[in-house]
Design a protein around this motif. Structure first.
Motif, mmCIF file in Angstrom:
data_model
loop_
_atom_site.group_PDB
_atom_site.id
_atom_site.type_symbol
_atom_site.label_atom_id
_atom_site.label_comp_id
_atom_site.label_asym_id
_atom_site.label_seq_id
_atom_site.Cartn_x
_atom_site.Cartn_y
_atom_site.Cartn_z
ATOM 1 N N PHE A 310 0.831 -1.208 0.000
ATOM 2 C CA PHE A 310 0.000 0.000 0.000
ATOM 3 C C PHE A 310 0.868 1.263 0.000
ATOM 4 C CE2 PHE A 310 -2.734 -3.294 1.772
ATOM 5 C CZ PHE A 310 -3.904 -3.092 1.065
ATOM 6 N N TYR A 311 1.974 1.214 0.708
ATOM 7 C CA TYR A 311 2.825 2.396 0.814
ATOM 8 C C TYR A 311 3.454 2.756 -0.527
ATOM 9 C CZ TYR A 311 6.220 5.688 2.689
ATOM 10 O OH TYR A 311 6.950 6.830 2.944
ATOM 11 N N ALA A 312 3.614 1.778 -1.425
ATOM 12 C CA ALA A 312 4.229 2.034 -2.730
ATOM 13 C C ALA A 312 3.493 3.121 -3.503
ATOM 14 C CB ALA A 312 4.271 0.737 -3.541
ATOM 15 N N LEU A 313 2.181 3.247 -3.278
ATOM 16 C CA LEU A 313 1.390 4.251 -3.996
ATOM 17 C C LEU A 313 1.833 5.678 -3.668
ATOM 18 C CD1 LEU A 313 -2.133 2.628 -3.600
ATOM 19 C CD2 LEU A 313 -0.778 2.764 -5.706
ATOM 20 N N VAL A 314 2.446 5.863 -2.504
ATOM 21 C CA VAL A 314 2.912 7.197 -2.126
ATOM 22 C C VAL A 314 3.900 7.727 -3.157
ATOM 23 C CG1 VAL A 314 4.254 8.477 -0.406
ATOM 24 C CG2 VAL A 314 2.501 6.855 0.336
ATOM 25 N N TYR A 315 4.769 6.860 -3.650
ATOM 26 C CA TYR A 315 5.773 7.304 -4.615
ATOM 27 C C TYR A 315 5.135 7.730 -5.927
ATOM 28 C CZ TYR A 315 9.279 5.570 -1.394
ATOM 29 O OH TYR A 315 10.062 5.389 -0.291
ATOM 30 N N LEU A 316 4.069 7.061 -6.323
ATOM 31 C CA LEU A 316 3.385 7.440 -7.558
ATOM 32 C C LEU A 316 2.762 8.828 -7.425
ATOM 33 C CD1 LEU A 316 2.514 6.612 -10.402
ATOM 34 C CD2 LEU A 316 0.463 5.592 -9.390
ATOM 35 N N PHE A 317 2.190 9.112 -6.256
ATOM 36 C CA PHE A 317 1.539 10.402 -6.056
ATOM 37 C C PHE A 317 2.537 11.561 -6.113
ATOM 38 C CE2 PHE A 317 -1.710 7.924 -3.321
ATOM 39 C CZ PHE A 317 -2.389 7.539 -4.464
ATOM 40 N N THR A 318 3.806 11.291 -5.777
ATOM 41 C CA THR A 318 4.800 12.366 -5.773
ATOM 42 C C THR A 318 5.256 12.742 -7.176
ATOM 43 O OG1 THR A 318 6.612 10.768 -5.479
ATOM 44 C CG2 THR A 318 5.664 11.742 -3.488
ATOM 45 N N SER A 319 4.750 12.062 -8.205
ATOM 46 C CA SER A 319 5.142 12.410 -9.577
ATOM 47 C C SER A 319 4.552 13.750 -10.008
ATOM 48 C CB SER A 319 4.703 11.315 -10.557
ATOM 49 O OG SER A 319 3.299 11.174 -10.564
ATOM 50 N N LEU A 320 3.598 14.269 -9.244
ATOM 51 C CA LEU A 320 3.025 15.581 -9.536
ATOM 52 C C LEU A 320 3.492 16.573 -8.470
ATOM 53 C CD1 LEU A 320 1.124 17.270 -11.318
ATOM 54 C CD2 LEU A 320 -0.709 16.709 -9.712
ATOM 55 N N PRO A 321 4.471 17.442 -8.794
ATOM 56 C CA PRO A 321 4.954 18.429 -7.812
ATOM 57 C C PRO A 321 3.918 19.537 -7.624
ATOM 58 C CG PRO A 321 6.050 18.749 -9.914
ATOM 59 C CD PRO A 321 5.163 17.529 -10.069
ATOM 60 N N TYR A 322 2.914 19.246 -6.812
ATOM 61 C CA TYR A 322 1.710 20.068 -6.730
ATOM 62 C C TYR A 322 1.958 21.497 -6.272
ATOM 63 C CZ TYR A 322 2.253 18.706 -1.836
ATOM 64 O OH TYR A 322 2.761 18.487 -0.597
ATOM 65 N N ASP A 323 3.035 21.749 -5.531
ATOM 66 C CA ASP A 323 3.252 23.100 -5.012
ATOM 67 C C ASP A 323 4.361 23.844 -5.729
ATOM 68 O OD1 ASP A 323 5.295 21.518 -4.091
ATOM 69 O OD2 ASP A 323 5.383 22.441 -2.105
ATOM 70 N N ALA A 324 4.935 23.257 -6.774
ATOM 71 C CA ALA A 324 6.087 23.879 -7.447
ATOM 72 C C ALA A 324 5.717 25.230 -8.056
ATOM 73 C CB ALA A 324 6.641 22.955 -8.512
ATOM 74 N N VAL A 325 4.561 25.302 -8.699
ATOM 75 C CA VAL A 325 4.161 26.557 -9.352
ATOM 76 C C VAL A 325 3.927 27.656 -8.310
ATOM 77 C CG1 VAL A 325 2.381 27.669 -10.748
ATOM 78 C CG2 VAL A 325 3.201 25.388 -11.368
ATOM 79 N N ALA A 326 3.222 27.308 -7.238
ATOM 80 C CA ALA A 326 2.951 28.312 -6.197
ATOM 81 C C ALA A 326 4.237 28.809 -5.576
ATOM 82 C CB ALA A 326 2.038 27.713 -5.124
ATOM 83 N N ARG A 327 5.180 27.877 -5.329
ATOM 84 C CA ARG A 327 6.455 28.289 -4.732
ATOM 85 C C ARG A 327 7.254 29.162 -5.698
ATOM 86 N NH1 ARG A 327 8.695 22.576 -2.869
ATOM 87 N NH2 ARG A 327 10.650 23.737 -2.862
ATOM 88 N N ALA A 328 7.214 28.836 -6.985
ATOM 89 C CA ALA A 328 7.953 29.641 -7.965
ATOM 90 C C ALA A 328 7.353 31.038 -8.130
ATOM 91 C CB ALA A 328 7.955 28.910 -9.307
ATOM 92 N N ARG A 329 6.034 31.131 -8.029
ATOM 93 C CA ARG A 329 5.361 32.431 -8.170
ATOM 94 C C ARG A 329 5.433 33.259 -6.904
ATOM 95 N NH1 ARG A 329 1.582 32.931 -12.428
ATOM 96 N NH2 ARG A 329 0.420 34.393 -11.154
ATOM 97 N N GLY A 330 5.788 32.586 -5.775
ATOM 98 C CA GLY A 330 5.799 33.291 -4.501
ATOM 99 C C GLY A 330 4.437 33.400 -3.882
ATOM 100 N N ASP A 331 3.504 32.545 -4.333
ATOM 101 C CA ASP A 331 2.150 32.567 -3.776
ATOM 102 C C ASP A 331 2.008 31.712 -2.536
ATOM 103 O OD1 ASP A 331 1.381 34.170 -5.853
ATOM 104 O OD2 ASP A 331 0.686 32.502 -7.110
ATOM 105 N N GLY A 332 3.092 30.918 -2.201
ATOM 106 C CA GLY A 332 3.034 30.070 -1.013
ATOM 107 C C GLY A 332 2.314 28.792 -1.255
#
Length: 332
Positions: A310-332
């Motif tokens: 079950f834990y293996a699915l965690v690695y698949l979910f990390t393939s989408l860097p969900y906060d990268a855009v917000a961090r790059a824009r400075g939106d937090g």
């Protein structure tokens, strides 16, 4: 890599009880950036460096805030440790050693990321990997010779103090870690760091809430079995972190130049690169969980294979860097 290597050796040296105690200690060490709400200060380095030289003061202010927050909270924690330790069901001495270590852990993480963010990739990588080798060797040596977790934790503490001191000496002459006390720059740094820190803490809570709750609901021996199933695979984690470290400064520069099409292309390329590796890794972990646990942790921990599927699915979910855009824009 050494986060995976160490348990492989320790399960062959220590009892499940001692391995469980080790896992609980380093669980809280790993969660310290989120628990202390300073992950945004560290992650923000890539955002601010992308706006150099105008944003150099924000880097100095981020360092000042990180030092101030961690020292204050750890001092309070040490005063209250006798009361707090029974609530989370760990020995008081273990909690004190965690609180003594956290300022140096977070400082060295900040310094490592600053080296990489400012373009000193080789120096930052050598600094990180060199001290990881030292840490693994010293912990393994202490476990082999003493069979005592207290000695292992003290050895870890000394090593992390040395690491933080060396990182400080490497960057002190740059002027980027001189303390700065400015209300204006504090507000600017916190405007970015606070939402990212809250999001980081929420992300850690979602990812590790099971281990946090079970760490004081189960005995150390039983927790060791569960923790082995939550298998940390450093190459996969490093892959995700490395992609974020590369794309966030590029995204930040693209947004500053108002080149949204280029930013979308950079983000898409990063997601594709992660998915190409993480999907087959996830499938492999699910299919071969029993042989993996048997080879890595011996037959004694075979029951942990059920959790790994079950834990293996965690690695698949990390393939989408969900906060990268917000961090790059400075939106937090």
């Amino acid at each position: 890599m050494f986060n995976l290597f160490l348990p492989l050796a320790l399960v062959r040296i220590l009892s499940p009880e001692e391995v469980g105690r080790y896992k609980v200690f380093f669980l809280y060490v790993m969660l310290s950036p989120g628990l202390f709400l300073v992950s945004g200060l560290i992650n923000g380095l890539y955002h601010w460096v992308g706006k150099y030289p105008e944003a150099k003061a924000e880097v100095r202010q981020s360092w000042t805030l990180l030092v101030s927050v961690t020292l204050t909270l750890c001092a309070i924690g040490l005063v209250l440790s006798q009361w707090f330790a029974p609530l989370i069901k760990i020995p008081s001495l273990d909690l004190r050693l965690i609180l003594l270590s956290v300022p140096f852990i977070l400082a060295s993480s900040f310094l490592e990321d600053l080296m990489i963010a400012r373009g000193d990739i080789w120096r930052g990588s050598i600094y990180a990997s060199g001290f990881n080798v030292l840490r693994a060797a010293s912990i393994l040596g202490a476990a082999w010779w003493t069979h005592s977790m207290v000695d292992v934790f003290w050895v870890f503490f000394v090593g992390i103090v040395i690491r933080a001191l060396v990182g400080w000496l490497m960057l002190f002459r740059t002027g980027e870690i001189k303390l700065l006390f400015s209300m204006e720059k504090s507000a600017s740094a916190l405007r970015y760091a606070l939402p990212v820190s809250i999001a980081g803490a929420a992300g850690l809570a979602l990812q590790y809430v099971d281990q946090m709750l079970l760490s004081f609901r189960l005995s150390p021996a039983k927790f060791a079995f569960y923790a082995m199933g939550c298998l940390a695979i450093p190459p996969l984690e490093i892959l995700g972190n490395s992609v974020n470290r590369v794309i966030i400064p590029k995204l930040s520069q693209a947004f500053v130049m108002k080149e949204n099409a280029q930013a979308a292309e950079i983000f898409s390329e990063g997601v594709s690169e992660l998915f190409r590796f993480l999907l087959p890794a996830t499938i492999g972990l699910m299919l071969y969980s029993q042989p993996i646990i048997r080879i890595l942790f011996t037959e004694r921990y075979l029951a942990a294979a059920h959790f790994l599927r079950f834990y293996a699915l965690v690695y698949l979910f990390t393939s989408l860097p969900y906060d990268a855009v917000a961090r790059a824009r400075g939106d937090g």
